[in-house]
Design a protein around this motif. Structure first.
Motif, PDB file in Angstrom:
ATOM      1  N   GLU B 208     -23.484   3.581  -7.012  1.00 39.28           N
ATOM      2  CA  GLU B 208     -24.715   2.782  -7.101  1.00 39.28           C
ATOM      3  C   GLU B 208     -24.296   1.620  -8.016  1.00 39.28           C
ATOM      4  O   GLU B 208     -25.129   0.652  -8.125  1.00 39.28           O
ATOM      5  CB  GLU B 208     -25.921   3.324  -8.044  1.00 39.28           C
ATOM      6  N   HIS B 209     -23.477   1.636  -8.984  1.00 40.06           N
ATOM      7  CA  HIS B 209     -23.043   0.533  -9.799  1.00 40.06           C
ATOM      8  C   HIS B 209     -21.812  -0.211  -9.147  1.00 40.06           C
ATOM      9  O   HIS B 209     -21.108  -1.140  -9.914  1.00 40.06           O
ATOM     10  CB  HIS B 209     -22.780   1.074 -11.322  1.00 40.06           C
ATOM     11  N   GLY B 210     -21.527  -0.213  -7.975  1.00 38.29           N
ATOM     12  CA  GLY B 210     -20.651  -0.890  -7.187  1.00 38.29           C
ATOM     13  C   GLY B 210     -19.291  -0.392  -7.226  1.00 38.29           C
ATOM     14  O   GLY B 210     -18.416  -1.396  -6.979  1.00 38.29           O
ATOM     15  N   VAL B 211     -18.938   0.522  -7.844  1.00 41.73           N
ATOM     16  CA  VAL B 211     -17.567   1.221  -7.999  1.00 41.73           C
ATOM     17  C   VAL B 211     -17.148   1.446  -6.460  1.00 41.73           C
ATOM     18  O   VAL B 211     -17.813   2.111  -5.681  1.00 41.73           O
ATOM     19  CB  VAL B 211     -17.439   2.151  -8.773  1.00 41.73           C
ATOM     20  N   ASP B 212     -15.886   1.115  -6.146  1.00 37.91           N
ATOM     21  CA  ASP B 212     -15.291   1.393  -4.947  1.00 37.91           C
ATOM     22  C   ASP B 212     -14.597   2.650  -5.216  1.00 37.91           C
ATOM     23  O   ASP B 212     -13.357   2.857  -5.853  1.00 37.91           O
ATOM     24  CB  ASP B 212     -14.194   0.395  -4.446  1.00 37.91           C
ATOM     25  N   LEU B 213     -15.286   3.958  -5.200  1.00 36.06           N
ATOM     26  CA  LEU B 213     -15.017   5.144  -5.542  1.00 36.06           C
ATOM     27  C   LEU B 213     -14.072   5.848  -4.383  1.00 36.06           C
ATOM     28  O   LEU B 213     -14.646   6.051  -3.431  1.00 36.06           O
ATOM     29  CB  LEU B 213     -15.967   5.969  -6.037  1.00 36.06           C
ATOM     30  N   ARG B 214     -12.951   6.333  -4.639  1.00 34.14           N
ATOM     31  CA  ARG B 214     -12.050   6.924  -3.587  1.00 34.14           C
ATOM     32  C   ARG B 214     -11.538   8.392  -4.045  1.00 34.14           C
ATOM     33  O   ARG B 214     -11.069   8.351  -4.974  1.00 34.14           O
ATOM     34  CB  ARG B 214     -11.085   6.337  -3.056  1.00 34.14           C
ATOM     35  N   CYS B 215     -12.218   9.513  -3.618  1.00 34.61           N
ATOM     36  CA  CYS B 215     -11.930  10.862  -4.096  1.00 34.61           C
ATOM     37  C   CYS B 215     -11.029  11.527  -3.056  1.00 34.61           C
ATOM     38  O   CYS B 215     -10.820  10.936  -1.656  1.00 34.61           O
ATOM     39  CB  CYS B 215     -13.306  11.518  -4.115  1.00 34.61           C
ATOM     40  N   GLY B 216     -10.505  12.572  -3.583  1.00 35.43           N
ATOM     41  CA  GLY B 216      -9.402  13.519  -2.541  1.00 35.43           C
ATOM     42  C   GLY B 216      -8.386  12.479  -2.204  1.00 35.43           C
ATOM     43  O   GLY B 216      -7.727  12.551  -1.102  1.00 35.43           O
ATOM     44  N   ILE B 217      -8.070  11.521  -3.487  1.00 33.11           N
ATOM     45  CA  ILE B 217      -6.837  10.711  -2.913  1.00 33.11           C
ATOM     46  C   ILE B 217      -5.725  10.574  -4.079  1.00 33.11           C
ATOM     47  O   ILE B 217      -6.405  10.647  -5.343  1.00 33.11           O
ATOM     48  CB  ILE B 217      -7.547   9.116  -2.420  1.00 33.11           C
ATOM     49  N   THR B 218      -4.735  10.198  -4.089  1.00 27.98           N
ATOM     50  CA  THR B 218      -3.808   9.840  -5.269  1.00 27.98           C
ATOM     51  C   THR B 218      -3.344   8.599  -4.797  1.00 27.98           C
ATOM     52  O   THR B 218      -3.026   7.992  -3.691  1.00 27.98           O
ATOM     53  CB  THR B 218      -2.618  10.998  -5.406  1.00 27.98           C
ATOM     54  N   VAL B 219      -2.911   7.912  -5.957  1.00 28.80           N
ATOM     55  CA  VAL B 219      -1.985   6.865  -5.830  1.00 28.80           C
ATOM     56  C   VAL B 219      -0.340   7.313  -5.988  1.00 28.80           C
ATOM     57  O   VAL B 219       0.199   8.012  -6.641  1.00 28.80           O
ATOM     58  CB  VAL B 219      -2.112   6.080  -7.200  1.00 28.80           C
ATOM     59  N   THR B 220       0.208   6.650  -4.733  1.00 28.11           N
ATOM     60  CA  THR B 220       1.607   7.153  -4.758  1.00 28.11           C
ATOM     61  C   THR B 220       2.469   6.264  -5.011  1.00 28.11           C
ATOM     62  O   THR B 220       3.678   6.702  -5.408  1.00 28.11           O
ATOM     63  CB  THR B 220       1.803   7.168  -2.882  1.00 28.11           C
ATOM     64  N   ALA B 221       2.007   4.883  -5.064  1.00 27.82           N
ATOM     65  CA  ALA B 221       3.147   3.950  -6.065  1.00 27.82           C
ATOM     66  C   ALA B 221       2.316   2.717  -6.298  1.00 27.82           C
ATOM     67  O   ALA B 221       1.194   2.135  -5.591  1.00 27.82           O
ATOM     68  CB  ALA B 221       4.149   3.492  -4.758  1.00 27.82           C
ATOM     69  N   LEU B 222       2.754   2.147  -7.422  1.00 25.83           N
ATOM     70  CA  LEU B 222       2.482   0.764  -7.869  1.00 25.83           C
ATOM     71  C   LEU B 222       3.653  -0.212  -7.542  1.00 25.83           C
ATOM     72  O   LEU B 222       4.746   0.112  -7.838  1.00 25.83           O
ATOM     73  CB  LEU B 222       2.108   0.742  -9.347  1.00 25.83           C
ATOM     74  N   GLU B 223       2.976  -1.332  -6.984  1.00 28.38           N
ATOM     75  CA  GLU B 223       4.225  -2.269  -6.563  1.00 28.38           C
ATOM     76  C   GLU B 223       4.019  -3.776  -7.428  1.00 28.38           C
ATOM     77  O   GLU B 223       2.989  -4.078  -7.373  1.00 28.38           O
ATOM     78  CB  GLU B 223       4.099  -2.588  -5.231  1.00 28.38           C
ATOM     79  N   GLY B 224       5.173  -4.265  -7.837  1.00 26.83           N
ATOM     80  CA  GLY B 224       4.983  -5.556  -8.495  1.00 26.83           C
ATOM     81  C   GLY B 224       6.003  -6.647  -7.808  1.00 26.83           C
ATOM     82  O   GLY B 224       6.608  -6.320  -6.649  1.00 26.83           O
ATOM     83  N   ASP B 225       5.665  -7.899  -8.464  1.00 27.93           N
ATOM     84  CA  ASP B 225       6.266  -9.015  -7.685  1.00 27.93           C
ATOM     85  C   ASP B 225       7.822  -9.052  -8.270  1.00 27.93           C
ATOM     86  O   ASP B 225       7.926  -8.189  -9.178  1.00 27.93           O
ATOM     87  CB  ASP B 225       5.558 -10.196  -7.754  1.00 27.93           C
ATOM     88  N   SER B 226       8.347 -10.128  -8.011  1.00 32.15           N
ATOM     89  CA  SER B 226       9.778 -10.423  -8.344  1.00 32.15           C
ATOM     90  C   SER B 226       9.659 -10.705  -9.918  1.00 32.15           C
ATOM     91  O   SER B 226      10.698 -10.132 -10.876  1.00 32.15           O
ATOM     92  CB  SER B 226      10.523 -11.401  -7.863  1.00 32.15           C
ATOM     93  N   ALA B 227       8.718 -11.208 -10.569  1.00 34.57           N
ATOM     94  CA  ALA B 227       8.347 -11.376 -12.038  1.00 34.57           C
ATOM     95  C   ALA B 227       7.988 -10.101 -12.675  1.00 34.57           C
ATOM     96  O   ALA B 227       7.723 -10.231 -13.982  1.00 34.57           O
ATOM     97  CB  ALA B 227       7.273 -12.558 -12.179  1.00 34.57           C
ATOM     98  N   GLY B 228       7.763  -8.854 -11.969  1.00 36.99           N
ATOM     99  CA  GLY B 228       7.488  -7.804 -12.536  1.00 36.99           C
ATOM    100  C   GLY B 228       5.990  -7.603 -12.810  1.00 36.99           C
ATOM    101  O   GLY B 228       5.391  -6.740 -13.803  1.00 36.99           O
ATOM    102  N   ARG B 229       5.128  -8.423 -12.145  1.00 36.34           N
ATOM    103  CA  ARG B 229       3.807  -8.406 -12.277  1.00 36.34           C
ATOM    104  C   ARG B 229       3.116  -7.249 -11.235  1.00 36.34           C
ATOM    105  O   ARG B 229       3.689  -7.568  -9.879  1.00 36.34           O
ATOM    106  CB  ARG B 229       3.098  -9.788 -12.263  1.00 36.34           C
ATOM    107  N   LEU B 230       2.327  -6.486 -11.483  1.00 38.24           N
ATOM    108  CA  LEU B 230       1.637  -5.768 -10.636  1.00 38.24           C
ATOM    109  C   LEU B 230       0.892  -6.278  -9.635  1.00 38.24           C
ATOM    110  O   LEU B 230       0.113  -7.363  -9.699  1.00 38.24           O
ATOM    111  CB  LEU B 230       0.524  -4.600 -11.293  1.00 38.24           C
ATOM    112  N   THR B 231       1.173  -5.964  -8.058  1.00 37.46           N
ATOM    113  CA  THR B 231       0.613  -6.842  -7.165  1.00 37.46           C
ATOM    114  C   THR B 231      -0.342  -5.949  -6.211  1.00 37.46           C
ATOM    115  O   THR B 231      -1.237  -6.330  -5.876  1.00 37.46           O
ATOM    116  CB  THR B 231       1.480  -7.636  -6.313  1.00 37.46           C
TER     117      THR B 231
END
Lengths: 410, 464
Positions: B208-231
């Motif tokens: 109701e408050h506009g969160v994109d809620l995803r359940c039953g799911i896991t984050v498998t990887a976080l990926e960054g650019d060449s400067a080390g910033r999360l993308t």
């Protein structure tokens, strides 16, 4: 002595000045059935737990008529009931709506922002003592101050004060549960006053709807929140409640406070030297001399087993807050006035969902008022001790409080 | 010397060291002084700041209403203590009675209080955790950094984990108008703490408050650019989310590593202690001079089947610290048992959530007041025929009553008449915890009394 006569003694006007020895007596039976079927609860933990007990209703429609019951069941159906006499969910909705223009989360600074104005009002009233060496703290100060505040806050014209003062007196008189003094007559007068006050407020609120100002009635008449809006009838009922509760109890808090200070000149002197003392001192006053002495309108929705007694379903319950506040099982040295008392979770504002709506404002008013009186009255002396009291045993306070002083300080 | 004389001598001239200068450590220190301990008192803390309050970090601070360094804990009294802030304890010599510090110094003690608390569980993959844009939230520094990044208005914030902290962060982000995705491994937010029935309400609130809620799911990887910033973030369902901020909210880890090899029964689940807050040694024998309080402690609670509970609750830190401190300077029968009924609160999406008891023990629940549909209700949890917990959404003022029901092992389901009872509250339904871990024995004790000194345990037969 039976407990029945004990309660009669407490409500008896003759004992108004000092009901505390009677409360000590009453606490011997924490939950006691009185002759008329009323259950009195007089000890701290029992009162506190009942104030949080959802088996207790504030709605008189749940009461099983008792022989000799002091509170009439017959409410005029054309008159609306304010949220103080309602249960959830109606209570919660109305209280939430009333809170929106008064406090957090939507108006977190409403009370705080009144500080400057309140200080000015206090100064002006005390300036008015100029040229006198004796004043009546009730008539000259403790009454006009909260009235001016509540008028300002709600958006009621100050010049109408005389009119609603009469209505308020009649309505408050009906809260007196003393059966000996013509409850039916008082009840009729109260209903009459409610009707007149209701008509007055209906007009006033209509004006605010068209020309809104920065006051609570304007906000209540125009503001739309997640719960919508109050109906006109609900608005009037709430208005009557706020107007009366906002000006009948603070008078007593301030006058009881001044009386207590005059009886404890050392504390009065300390307050003069250290205005910061006002904060814990007002808390202790709310414990030691609470303006609301008891809550006579709760009803059991089910059989309630408490402190070895079963309060039967439908029975009327009186929660004697002022007695709980002096329960030695909760407060060490409970009969002593200790302005810097720690762990002071008193029942002065009640507890649970009906916890005093105006508590933050009442605290601020009393803190400012007592600090300034202590600072500006030179060598204040109590003229009569005890002073004459108001009739009402529920909202207890002096009717007059004559104070003599040598000089008025700047 | 007699026990009394020893005790008096210790109160006057003893040396107490408190490791952990946060809520529990501070309140313990204050209680020691309050109760007349005049000996030497040393406070050791690994953060450079004076003790501060954490609940506002995920609320007012993240909303930008309050700077992160503006939440110092109010002091109840002057302490007269030696403060060693900004230096971590690294070891404990149990026989030599010394605490080793990171700067090489050793601090001797007669009695020790362990109050080292917990830290945020970091993202599992270290390299990904180091990316610019990946945050945790535990300390005031964490809050300051995250707040700065939120103020710069990232395109989308990913929150990994929908427990209380994750949900509060999501709420603050939405209030600031930021796009938020919440990834939760379980079927709903708060499901581990409150079960699936109430979790479903939490899920509605988020959506109701506009969160994109995803359940039953896991984050498998976080990926960054060449400067080390999360993308971006990769999810277990194969989707890739463009995000520039990720907040890891996967719970806490107990700070017990510094006790490794000390002989104290410390491990990943905390430091085990008795109901008087005295730590056990590795043999399971109670020490008499090492005490534990706060998030890092695990102590048995008679009311909940003598389970060893470790509670990350604000009130637990305060009350346990007070009892521990009292017991540190008391002997024999003057010592108090720690009989606090667990309680915590949260504020999210405009709702005030408050809990009492141990909801996770409850296999059934009933909505005793209000209604789930209105998101305003009180729910009682039952376990083997008794009330074990209650949770209120925007109805906190009733909870004291339910706490008394829990303390007196009141029968469940609750059958009495009360205000605001709706038809849905008349029957008990399964509470839907994903993995209920039920203790083996029934209700054998109840609590009575109010003030700490007259709190008593009474054995009562189980209700069949």
């Amino acid at each position: 002595m039976t407990s029945g006569t004990l309660l009669r003694q407490i409500t008896d006007y003759a004992n108004r000045a000092d009901p505390y020895p009677l409360y000590t007596e009453l606490r011997r039976t924490p939950v006691a059935r009185q002759d008329d079927g009323v259950y009195t609860v007089s000890t701290y933990w029992e009162i506190l737990s009942l104030l949080h007990d959802p088996r207790l209703s504030s709605d008189l429609r749940n009461r099983v008529p008792q022989p000799g019951d002091a509170l009439p069941l017959e409410e005029d159906p054309s008159l609306p009931v304010s949220f103080i006499r309602l249960d959830p969910p109606e209570h919660d909705r109305l209280r939430r709506l009333a809170t929106r223009p008064f406090g957090p989360p939507k108006c977190p600074r409403r009370v705080f922002n009144m500080r400057g104005e309140l200080t000015r009002m206090v100064s002006d009233l005390i300036d008015g003592f100029q040229g006198r060496n004796q004043v009546d703290i009730v008539d000259d100060f403790a009454y006009p101050f909260p009235v001016a505040v509540i008028c300002k806050l709600l958006g009621v014209p100050r010049q109408d004060e005389a009119r609603f003062h009469v209505w308020a007196e009649a309505i408050v008189a009906a809260l007196d549960p003393n059966p000996a003094e013509g409850p039916a007559e008082r009840q009729r007068a109260s209903q009459q006053a409610r009707s007149e006050m209701g008509r007055y407020l209906a007009e006033l609120i209509e004006e605010h709807r068209h020309v809104p100002g920065d006051d609570m009635f304007s906000a209540l008449a125009t503001d739309h929140g997640p719960d919508g809006q109050m109906t006109p009838v609900e608005l009037i009922a709430t208005g009557v409640l706020l107007l009366i509760a906002g000006h009948e109890t603070t008078v007593n808090l301030i006058s009881n406070g001044m009386l207590t200070l005059l009886r404890h000149p050392d504390v009065l002197k300390r307050l003069r030297d250290d205005p910061g003392l006002a904060v814990p001192l007002v808390e202790e006053l709310l414990r030691y001399e609470p303006p609301v002495q008891l809550l006579p309108q709760r009803t059991a929705l089910d059989d309630i087993d408490i402190a070895g007694t079963v309060i039967p379903k439908g029975a009327p319950i009186w929660l004697v807050l002022a007695s709980g506040n002096r329960d030695p099982k909760r407060f060490p040295d409970a009969e002593r006035f200790e302005p810097e008392r720690r762990d002071n979770q008193h029942l002065g504002f009640g507890s649970g969902i009906h916890y005093c709506f105006g508590a933050p404002l009442a605290r601020l008013e009393a803190q400012l008022a007592l600090t300034e009186l202590a600072r500006r009255l030179d060598n204040p002396q109590l003229v009569n001790d005890p002073p004459p009291y108001r009739r009402n045993p529920v909202l207890r306070g002096p009717r007059h409080l004559s104070v003599a002083f040598d000089d008025l300080l700047a | 010397m007699s026990v009394d004389e020893l005790s008096r001598a210790f109160r006057q001239h003893g040396r107490i060291v408190i490791v952990g200068a946060s809520l529990a450590g501070l309140r313990a220190a204050e209680t020691l002084r309050e109760e007349g301990f005049t000996g030497s008192l040393t406070m050791i803390g690994d953060e450079p700041q004076e003790p501060y309050d954490r609940p506002p970090l995920s609320k007012q601070v993240l909303l930008g209403h309050m700077p992160a360094d503006a939440t110092p804990l109010p002091r109840r009294r002057a302490l007269d203590a030696q403060w060693r802030l900004g230096v971590a304890a690294t070891g404990l010599d149990l026989t030599g009675r010394q605490v080793r510090l990171a700067d090489g110094e050793e601090v001797p003690f007669d009695r020790l209080l362990i109050a080292t608390g917990t830290r945020a569980r970091p993202w599992v993959k270290e390299a990904e955790a180091d990316l610019d844009g990946v945050f945790v939230l535990r300390t005031s520094d964490d809050a300051a950094r995250l707040n700065r990044r939120l103020t710069a208005r990232p395109r989308r914030v990913l929150i990994v984990g929908a427990g209380f902290t994750g949900s509060e962060i999501a709420s603050a982000c939405r209030e600031r108008g930021l796009e938020v995705t919440v990834a939760e491994r379980g079927p709903a937010p708060l499901v581990g703490a409150l079960g699936g029935v109430i979790g479903a309400v939490a899920a509605e609130l988020q959506r109701e408050h506009g969160v994109d809620l995803r359940c039953g799911i896991t984050v498998t990887a976080l990926e960054g650019d060449s400067a080390g910033r999360l993308t971006c973030a990769h999810l277990s369902d194969g989707t890739v989310l463009d995000v520039d901020v990720a907040v890891i909210a996967l719970g806490a880890m107990r700070n017990t590593e510094w006790l490794a090899g000390s002989g104290v029964a410390a491990g990943p689940r905390g430091v085990a202690c008795d109901a008087g807050c005295r730590a056990f040694d590795i043999h399971g024998i109670v020490t008499d001079d090492i005490f534990v309080a706060g998030d890092v402690a695990r102590s048995p609670h008679p009311l909940f089947g003598y389970q060893f509970l470790s509670l990350e609750h604000w009130g637990n830190a305060v009350t346990q610290a007070e009892v521990a401190a009292h017991n540190m300077i008391s002997s024999g029968p003057d010592r108090l048992p720690y009989l606090w009924v667990p309680a915590f609160w949260s504020a999210q999406f405009g709702v005030n959530i408050k809990s009492t008891g141990v909801p996770t023990m409850g296999d059934k629940l009933m909505i005793t007041q209000g209604s789930l549909a209105e998101h305003r209700f009180t729910v009682a949890y039952g376990f083997q025929g008794r009330v074990i917990a209650a949770v209120a959404f925007d109805q906190a003022r009733w909870l004291d009553f339910y706490r008394r029901l829990i303390e007196t092992a009141a029968p469940f389901p609750l059958e009495f008449a009360n205000v605001d009872r709706r038809p849905e509250g008349l029957r008990a339904v399964p509470s839907e915890f994903p993995d209920p871990s039920l203790p083996s024995h029934g209700p054998t004790v109840t609590l009575s009394g109010y003030s700490p000194s007259d709190r008593k345990v009474t054995f009562t037969p189980a209700r069949m």
